[in-house]
Design a protein around this motif. Structure first.
Motif, PDB file in Angstrom:
ATOM      1  N   SER A  82      68.541  31.285  70.705  1.00  0.00           N
ATOM      2  CA  SER A  82      69.464  30.389  71.409  1.00  0.00           C
ATOM      3  C   SER A  82      69.699  29.096  70.620  1.00  0.00           C
ATOM      4  CB  SER A  82      68.940  30.094  72.807  1.00  0.00           C
ATOM      5  OG  SER A  82      67.700  29.434  72.708  1.00  0.00           O
ATOM      6  N   LYS A  83      68.823  28.827  69.645  1.00  0.00           N
ATOM      7  CA  LYS A  83      69.023  27.638  68.803  1.00  0.00           C
ATOM      8  C   LYS A  83      70.236  27.805  67.892  1.00  0.00           C
ATOM      9  CE  LYS A  83      64.132  26.484  68.218  1.00  0.00           C
ATOM     10  NZ  LYS A  83      63.079  26.676  67.191  1.00  0.00           N
ATOM     11  N   LYS A  85      73.607  28.168  67.611  1.00  0.00           N
ATOM     12  CA  LYS A  85      74.778  27.986  68.484  1.00  0.00           C
ATOM     13  C   LYS A  85      76.052  28.392  67.739  1.00  0.00           C
ATOM     14  CE  LYS A  85      73.159  25.285  72.101  1.00  0.00           C
ATOM     15  NZ  LYS A  85      71.828  25.934  72.106  1.00  0.00           N
ATOM     16  N   ARG A  86      76.870  29.058  68.508  1.00  0.00           N
ATOM     17  CA  ARG A  86      78.141  29.484  67.970  1.00  0.00           C
ATOM     18  C   ARG A  86      79.094  28.296  67.837  1.00  0.00           C
ATOM     19  NH1 ARG A  86      79.961  34.514  67.646  1.00  0.00           N
ATOM     20  NH2 ARG A  86      78.385  35.770  68.654  1.00  0.00           N
TER      21      ARG A  86
END
Ligand code: ZN
Length: 251
Positions: A82-83, A85-86
């Protein structure tokens, strides 16, 4: 030429502590790189379609694909992914289309509908192909003349009429479903005929006249004290003034 497909861009990297490289067996040398996949059309990113990860050993440089991650490596990836990031631009295409739709919707909602358009719609719906001398003498006279001079192929029987007098104003509506078949230059003759008749009516003496002649779908001839148009794009709103100023309806 490739018009659409998928591409990926690196969206994050993190070191993996306490994991052991399967090749050189060094501890804590692995680094996971996360790639965000996205669909593109003409190389314009449209929307994201998942992530993939690759682990690389900073010591021996061997890489491990995500599907070959050890349990430990996979667990660390799941905890940390989750770190990564798109970036917003993976949504560029869909986002742009979405924003446009939102913008159009907002414009449509905020563009206040003129309350007089309903009044005109009501009157257009009340038009009749058989006005009588008693109910609408002006329309009756206009119809008599049209019936006698309009060519059969334009079907004068299908014409519809309505005349309305309100205070110092008069609204004269005629619908000719086959008006489009008439040469544009000759269409304005319909207005001339209506004017010849209305100018001779005592009921209409000194009235401001709002004349609208429509085809099957839209108003094509309009003549008001301030506007005259012979066009398929004649502005119906020019007839609204018959009902009075817009401000009066917004109170
Ligand atoms: Zn290694």
């Amino acid at each position: 030429m490739i018009i659409f497909g998928t591409r990926a861009s690196n969206i994050g990297n993190f070191d993996v502590p306490k994991s052991k490289c399967e090749y050189c067996e060094m501890e804590s040398t692995q680094r996971i790189s996360v790639f965000g996949k996205y669909a593109h059309i003409f190389w314009i990113p449209f929307f994201p379609i998942g992530k993939k990860a690759i682990a690389e050993c900073t010591h021996c440089k061997r890489t491990v694909e995500q599907k070959e991650f050890s349990t430990k490596l996979n667990q660390l990836y799941q905890e940390n992914k989750s770190k990564a990031k798109r970036p917003f631009w993976h949504w560029l295409g869909l986002g742009t289309i979405g924003s446009l739709i939102a913008l159009i919707t907002i414009i449509a909602i905020t563009a206040e509908e003129d309350p007089r358009s309903k009044l005109l719609d009501n009157d257009l719906n009340r038009m009749t192909s058989s006005p009588t001398m008693e109910s609408d003498s002006i329309s009756f006279k206009i119809k008599q003349l049209f019936d006698s001079i309009v060519a059969d192929e334009i079907n004068p029987d299908d014409f519809e009429y309505l005349t309305k007098i309100q205070g110092s104003k008069a609204l004269i509506l005629v619908k000719m479903p086959k008006l489009k078949k008439v040469e544009k230059s000759e269409r304005s003759e319909a207005l001339d005929i209506i004017e010849i008749i209305t100018n001779n009516q005592d009921d209409l003496k000194g009235k401001e006249k709002y004349i609208g002649v429509s085809g099957a779908i839209s108003m094509m001839l309009i003549k008001t004290p301030t506007y005259e148009k012979n066009s398929r794009l004649a502005l119906t709103s020019e007839l609204f003034e018959f009902y009075g100023p817009k401000a009066e309806f917004l109170k």
